[in-house]
Scaffold this motif. Structure first.
Motif, mmCIF file in Angstrom:
data_model
loop_
_atom_site.group_PDB
_atom_site.id
_atom_site.type_symbol
_atom_site.label_atom_id
_atom_site.label_comp_id
_atom_site.label_asym_id
_atom_site.label_seq_id
_atom_site.Cartn_x
_atom_site.Cartn_y
_atom_site.Cartn_z
ATOM 1 N N LEU A 18 0.907 -1.111 0.047
ATOM 2 C CA LEU A 18 -0.114 0.655 0.534
ATOM 3 C C LEU A 18 0.717 1.143 0.134
ATOM 4 N N PHE A 33 -7.205 -1.913 -2.847
ATOM 5 C CA PHE A 33 -7.928 -1.263 -2.055
ATOM 6 C C PHE A 33 -8.536 -2.198 -1.313
ATOM 7 N N GLU A 66 -4.130 3.840 2.612
ATOM 8 C CA GLU A 66 -4.585 4.071 1.424
ATOM 9 C C GLU A 66 -5.153 5.285 0.875
#
Ligand code: ADP
Ligand code: NI
Length: 214
Positions: free
Chosen positions: A125, A176, A195
């Motif tokens: 991420l 995601f 994120e």
């Protein structure tokens, strides 16, 4: 155990010398550091987490011609380090549940397994995860972005393993979705921040893509 961790780190250094697919030494090092930090916060066995993290990609089938070859090498290493059978089993169990596999892998059975999996996922991420995604796509001859392709696609395990999407699609098919599967509380907090960075990146990406094509 500390000497064994140092030797596992040295092995990772040798092993990933020439990788350009996003599985480099520094990915492994980040996962090991993050796993140790999470282990301290969660009062888990930091030594077991560190060893599993340093060895998790060395054991992965994707680097070998024969299935199970990497795992065997890792077991041989741990035996040569005189680790107990229970510790070796614990480490191999963790390694087996780390990989994402399109979300189709089984869940870890121990806190240490959850921690190493969280550490590995957190590294997919954020800005670093974004860079790794484009490195991976380049290394596998995938496109950066194919406008017109659906961003959201439902994939079964086979379709995920074909890896035929663009780098941008990968954000939607995996990145995601990762936050939902993070087990530890501090890991979840960090996943939210990371994120958000990917969301901002993609907003700029799509905006520029449109403008520059005008
Ligand atoms: P998997 O998630 O299937 O276990 P890897 O662990 O090999 O895949 O992924 C290594 C890095 O490359 C991660 O940062 C991951 O998000 C990224 N990556 C994996 N598959 C793709 C893909 N099809 N396109 C772009 N990046 C990918
Ligand atoms: Ni990894």
């Amino acid at each position: 155990m500390n000497d064994t961790i140092d030797r596992a780190a040295a092995w990772a250094w040798d092993f990933f010398q020439s990788d350009s697919t996003g599985h480099d030494y520094h990915h492994t090092k980040r996962v090991a550091s993050r796993a140790v930090r999470l282990a301290r916060e969660e009062e888990a066995d930091a030594g077991i987490c560190a060893l599993a993290a340093w060895l998790h990609d060395i054991a992965d089938d994707k680097f070998y011609h024969t299935k199970g070859e990497g795992a065997e090498d890792v077991v041989s290493f741990l035996r040569s380090e005189q680790l107990s059978t229970e510790s070796i089993q614990a480490i191999m169990e963790i390694i087996d549940t780390v990989s994402y596999k399109g979300g189709f892998n089984r869940d870890p059975e121990t806190l240490e397994g959850q921690i190493v999996r969280d550490a590995d996922r957190l590294d997919a991420l954020g800005a670093v995860g974004t860079a790794r995604t484009f490195m991976f796509a380049g290394a596998h001859n995938s496109s950066m972005h194919r406008p017109g392709d659906p961003l959201e696609r439902e994939l079964d395990q086979h379709a995920y393993e074909r890896r035929d999407g663009s780098a941008v699609q990968h954000f939607y098919e995996k990145l995601f979705k990762l936050k939902e599967g993070i087990s530890t509380a501090s890991g979840r907090r960090e996943a939210l921040v990371l994120e958000n960075r990917m969301t901002v990146f993609l907003e700029w990406f799509f905006e520029e893509w449109e403008q520059k094509a005008d």
